[in-house]
Motif scaffolding. Structure first.
Motif, PDB file in Angstrom:
ATOM      1  N   ILE A  96       0.875  -1.171   0.000  1.00  0.00           N
ATOM      2  CA  ILE A  96       0.000   0.000   0.000  1.00  0.00           C
ATOM      3  C   ILE A  96       0.910   1.219   0.000  1.00  0.00           C
ATOM      4  N   GLY A  97       0.774   2.066  -0.984  1.00  0.00           N
ATOM      5  CA  GLY A  97       1.550   3.297  -1.035  1.00  0.00           C
ATOM      6  C   GLY A  97       0.637   4.486  -0.823  1.00  0.00           C
ATOM      7  N   THR A  98       0.989   5.355   0.112  1.00  0.00           N
ATOM      8  CA  THR A  98       0.181   6.547   0.362  1.00  0.00           C
ATOM      9  C   THR A  98       1.073   7.781   0.359  1.00  0.00           C
ATOM     10  N   CYS A  99       0.643   8.806  -0.364  1.00  0.00           N
ATOM     11  CA  CYS A  99       1.508   9.984  -0.517  1.00  0.00           C
ATOM     12  C   CYS A  99       1.189  11.047   0.528  1.00  0.00           C
ATOM     13  N   ARG A 100       1.233  10.626   1.790  1.00  0.00           N
ATOM     14  CA  ARG A 100       1.109  11.543   2.927  1.00  0.00           C
ATOM     15  C   ARG A 100       1.803  10.898   4.118  1.00  0.00           C
ATOM     16  N   GLY A 101       2.086  11.710   5.134  1.00  0.00           N
ATOM     17  CA  GLY A 101       2.801  11.188   6.292  1.00  0.00           C
ATOM     18  C   GLY A 101       1.918  10.428   7.256  1.00  0.00           C
ATOM     19  N   GLY A 102       0.743  10.996   7.562  1.00  0.00           N
ATOM     20  CA  GLY A 102      -0.162  10.354   8.509  1.00  0.00           C
ATOM     21  C   GLY A 102      -0.784   9.096   7.937  1.00  0.00           C
ATOM     22  N   LEU A 103      -1.067   8.133   8.815  1.00  0.00           N
ATOM     23  CA  LEU A 103      -1.640   6.856   8.380  1.00  0.00           C
ATOM     24  C   LEU A 103      -3.007   6.603   9.009  1.00  0.00           C
ATOM     25  N   GLU A 104      -3.671   7.673   9.408  1.00  0.00           N
ATOM     26  CA  GLU A 104      -4.969   7.511  10.059  1.00  0.00           C
ATOM     27  C   GLU A 104      -6.011   6.902   9.129  1.00  0.00           C
ATOM     28  N   HIS A 105      -5.808   7.029   7.827  1.00  0.00           N
ATOM     29  CA  HIS A 105      -6.780   6.520   6.850  1.00  0.00           C
ATOM     30  C   HIS A 105      -6.578   5.048   6.507  1.00  0.00           C
ATOM     31  N   ILE A 106      -5.608   4.417   7.158  1.00  0.00           N
ATOM     32  CA  ILE A 106      -5.320   3.006   6.894  1.00  0.00           C
ATOM     33  C   ILE A 106      -5.566   2.199   8.161  1.00  0.00           C
ATOM     34  N   ASP A 107      -6.272   1.083   8.032  1.00  0.00           N
ATOM     35  CA  ASP A 107      -6.512   0.196   9.173  1.00  0.00           C
ATOM     36  C   ASP A 107      -5.236  -0.624   9.403  1.00  0.00           C
TER      37      ASP A 107
END
Length: 341
Positions: free
Chosen positions: A98-109
């Motif tokens: 899973i790649g996410t282009c932001r620092g926070g990971l609140e949107h990922i379980d």
């Protein structure tokens, strides 16, 4: 064939994530399926969605049937803020990264991610430099009364005296304590030491030898030492169970009466009631914050009654280049991992 799902949003559209996906070092051909989450929302409207997502997590949000179906064969998932929920993850049996282009990971379980074998998460702090710049600017604005004076002058006043008069000194004389030495914290440290300031830090996951080898002129201290020794304490932590309400009265009472607290990270790191009480009782010289427990600010917010706190409107990372280049930053980070695989 390598199956990639990209889910965009009003800030980072799917087409931008798809361009980044095309540059990944993966087995060809690539089958890229693009979706946009809340595409009909303006950025302003979408900020309300972000607040809920960051506070409550991803599992209460519904994703389209098309997205959930695409995830059943996905090898890779690229998102910005789209919710990576338990429902989505349980369908993604082939998912590797899973790649996410932001620092926070609140949107990922993350709890579900940990249950899944051979699945990793790669994120990038797209706005690390803007936040670091803003943090240092907020330190100056708070310690030297720049913001407080500017506000009063706009209101027709000409202030010469401030709540911190007894402690006013050159910023260069301040000892800075950083709580958290992630990407942003390290940039702040590097810039402050370049300005000639003495910098110390607390981070549970870094040792002094490593810092020395990396060339940082920082002395690691305990959390209590940071709060008791520093003239300015700046927070650079994520909110996890261990850090929620970390900064409470037990730490605040360790601070010097001449000290300042700066927060450009997350509001829940600080115990709200203890923070308000600390400022109301003038336990410390002042504070500068870019994040609040409820945004936008309420007219009834107790902090608005106080003259020893500078509040900005959650704009530390808000620059035109930070969001636009985030998919390319994610592509580079993912390729580093893929090359090692």
């Amino acid at each position: 064939m390598t199956n990639i799902v990209v889910i965009g949003d009003p800030f980072v559209p799917a087409k931008n994530l798809a361009l980044a996906a095309k540059g990944l070092i993966l087995e060809q051909p690539l089958n890229i399926q693009m979706f946009d989450w809340y595409a009909e929302k303006s950025r302003s409207e979408f900020r309300e969605i972000i607040k809920i997502l960051e506070h409550d997590g991803p599992n209460d949000f519904e994703l389209s049937t098309d997205i959930l179906t695409a995830m059943e064969t996905a090898d890779y998932l690229l998102v910005h803020l789209a919710p990576v929920s338990r429902n989505l993850l349980t369908r993604a049996r082939n998912l590797k990264i899973i790649g996410t282009c932001r620092g926070g990971l609140e949107h990922i379980d993350l709890a579900t991610v940990k249950e899944m074998t051979n699945l990793s998460v790669i994120n990038v702090i797209r706005n690390a430099e803007p936040v670091a710049d803003f943090t240092i600017g907020l330190m100056y604005a708070t310690v030297r009364n720049i913001a407080t004076s500017a506000i009063q002058v706009k209101n027709g006043k000409w202030p010469q005296n401030f709540p911190n008069d007894a402690y006013k000194t050159s910023f260069s004389n301040q000892k800075i304590g950083l709580v958290g030495l992630g990407h942003i914290g390290k940039i702040v440290a590097k810039r402050l030491t370049a300005l000639g300031l003495e910098v110390s830090a607390y981070d549970a996951f870094i040792d002094q030898k490593t810092l020395n080898q990396e060339g940082y002129q920082i002395k690691l201290k305990s959390l209590k030492e940071i709060f008791s020794d520093s003239d300015v304490v700046s927070l650079h932590l994520r909110v996890v169970p261990e850090t929620k309400n970390l900064v409470d009265q037990s730490l605040l009472k360790l601070m010097k009466p001449s000290a300042y607290l700066i927060n450009t990270a997350r509001p829940d790191i600080i115990n709200q009631a203890d923070f308000v009480e600390c400022l109301r009782n003038k336990q410390i010289a002042g504070a500068g914050i870019d994040v609040l427990w409820e945004e936008p600010i309420r007219l009834q917010e107790p902090l608005l009654e106080l003259d020893n706190v500078v509040i900005t409107s959650h704009i530390a990372g808000d620059t035109i280049d930070a969001i636009e280049r985030s998919p390319q930053l994610l592509q580079a980070e993912m390729n580093k991992v893929l090359q090692k695989a």
